[in-house]
Design a protein around this motif. Structure first.
Motif, PDB file in Angstrom:
ATOM      1  N   LYS A  44      -6.942  -4.181  -1.000  1.00 48.26           N
ATOM      2  CA  LYS A  44      -6.636  -5.470  -0.364  1.00 48.26           C
ATOM      3  C   LYS A  44      -5.192  -5.906  -0.641  1.00 48.26           C
ATOM      4  O   LYS A  44      -4.449  -6.249   0.285  1.00 48.26           O
ATOM      5  N   SER A  45      -4.825  -5.904  -1.903  1.00 48.04           N
ATOM      6  CA  SER A  45      -3.461  -6.337  -2.249  1.00 48.04           C
ATOM      7  C   SER A  45      -2.424  -5.399  -1.649  1.00 48.04           C
ATOM      8  O   SER A  45      -1.358  -5.843  -1.208  1.00 48.04           O
ATOM      9  N   THR A  46      -2.748  -4.125  -1.629  1.00 49.18           N
ATOM     10  CA  THR A  46      -1.790  -3.152  -1.085  1.00 49.18           C
ATOM     11  C   THR A  46      -1.516  -3.437   0.392  1.00 49.18           C
ATOM     12  O   THR A  46      -0.371  -3.340   0.844  1.00 49.18           O
ATOM     13  N   PHE A 164      -2.214 -14.830   1.423  1.00 50.13           N
ATOM     14  CA  PHE A 164      -2.753 -15.376   0.171  1.00 50.13           C
ATOM     15  C   PHE A 164      -3.532 -14.282  -0.547  1.00 50.13           C
ATOM     16  O   PHE A 164      -4.508 -13.758  -0.006  1.00 50.13           O
ATOM     17  N   ASP A 165      -3.114 -13.946  -1.758  1.00 48.84           N
ATOM     18  CA  ASP A 165      -3.790 -12.877  -2.493  1.00 48.84           C
ATOM     19  C   ASP A 165      -4.542 -13.448  -3.705  1.00 48.84           C
ATOM     20  O   ASP A 165      -3.956 -13.652  -4.764  1.00 48.84           O
ATOM     21  N   GLU A 166      -5.805 -13.715  -3.522  1.00 53.16           N
ATOM     22  CA  GLU A 166      -6.682 -14.217  -4.588  1.00 53.16           C
ATOM     23  C   GLU A 166      -6.046 -15.385  -5.346  1.00 53.16           C
ATOM     24  O   GLU A 166      -5.994 -15.396  -6.566  1.00 53.16           O
ATOM     25  N   VAL A 167      -5.593 -16.372  -4.588  1.00 52.99           N
ATOM     26  CA  VAL A 167      -4.802 -17.443  -5.185  1.00 52.99           C
ATOM     27  C   VAL A 167      -5.613 -18.378  -6.077  1.00 52.99           C
ATOM     28  O   VAL A 167      -5.036 -19.162  -6.827  1.00 52.99           O
TER      29      VAL A 167
HETATM   30 MG    MG Z   1      -5.807  -7.351  -5.403  1.00 59.14          MG
END
Ligand code: MG
Ligand code: ADP
Length: 244
Positions: A44-46, A164-167
């Motif tokens: 996901k983050s990638t 938004f990454d797991e904010v």
């Molecule tokens: Mg991640």
């Protein structure tokens, strides 16, 4: 003019021997909120980091509006001005006030005057409910307040799309809602958003579309209603059972 804000075509990313993204295809329309769900380590983050080339894609194409991000001739700094990103860690500058954190990039990068930048900054602090904290330093703010400043900081560049990454993952439970509420308002204002989150209620309520990713591939893509009540794939059912 297309109505697509973000187009991702056959995105692949490998770290050495590890193929983390195995051909991801995705389209995000203007004003749409796409929520990406998936287990830890699924990529996901990638995906988000490839969109503004914090990670260099191994292959594939990413287009934002009419700019081909993955074209080596594209000025990546121009792209990054149009893409706001907020992370799990707030990363505010500790020696700067909330307002200074927000006005820094508009002044440095967009060459706005201090007065102009502060006008925008105060507007945004108001929008995230923190006008009274303009002159507070990050350590004087709660995690939820810091994250709201981080969102305002990203918005100060007037981005076309927000990532938004797991904010809310690092926040105490009682501080999660204030941050999600800011994101929800942003969505209602028409901002195009890609949101990686574990907050299922947010996904259901605010997402226009849900994407489940596992092992670097998209497993299922659906409306929140269908995704949660009528999942099409075994893998989605297992994922939903796990988080219940
Ligand atoms: Mg991640
Ligand atoms: P998620 O955000 O879904 O938890 P990530 O995109 O962070 O997953 O990571 C996907 C996979 O890629 C994981 O196996 C992770 O260990 C690996 N990975 C991420 N970044 C790097 C990196 N810079 N170098 C090597 N491996 C990485």
């Amino acid at each position: 003019m297309s109505n697509c804000m973000v187009t991702i075509k056959d995105l692949r990313k490998r770290f050495g021997d590890l193929e983390v993204l195995k051909g991801v295809n995705m389209e995000v329309k203007k004003g749409e909120v796409v929520v990406i769900l998936g287990p830890s380590g699924s990529g996901k983050s990638t995906i988000l980091r490839c969109i503004n080339r914090l990670e260099e894609p191994t292959s594939g194409q990413i287009i934002i509006d009419d700019i081909e991000v993955t074209n080596p001739r594209t000025d990546i700094n121009k792209v990054r001005q149009r893409v706001g990103m907020v992370f799990q860690q707030f990363n505010l500058f500790p020696h700067m006030t909330a307002l200074q954190n927000i006005t820094l990039a508009p002044m440095k990068v967009q060459k706005k005057s201090k007065q102009e930048a502060e006008k925008i900054g105060l507007e945004l602090l108001k929008k995230v409910g923190l006008l009274d904290k303009a002159n507070s330093y990050p350590m004087q703010l709660s995690g939820g307040q810091q994250q709201r400043v981080a969102i305002a900081r990203a918005l100060a560049m007037r981005p076309d799309v927000m990532l938004f990454d797991e904010v809310t993952s690092a926040l105490d439970p009682e501080l999660v809602k204030e941050v999600l509420d800011v994101m929800k308002n942003l969505a209602m204002d028409g901002m195009t958003m890609i949101v990686v989150t574990h907050e299922m209620n947010f996904a259901k309520e605010v997402g226009d579309r849900i994407i489940l990713i596992d092992g670097g591939v998209i497993v299922e893509e659906n409306t929140p209603d269908q995704f949660f009540t009528n999942p099409q794939h075994e893998r989605t059912k297992r994922f939903l059972n796990m988080i219940k």
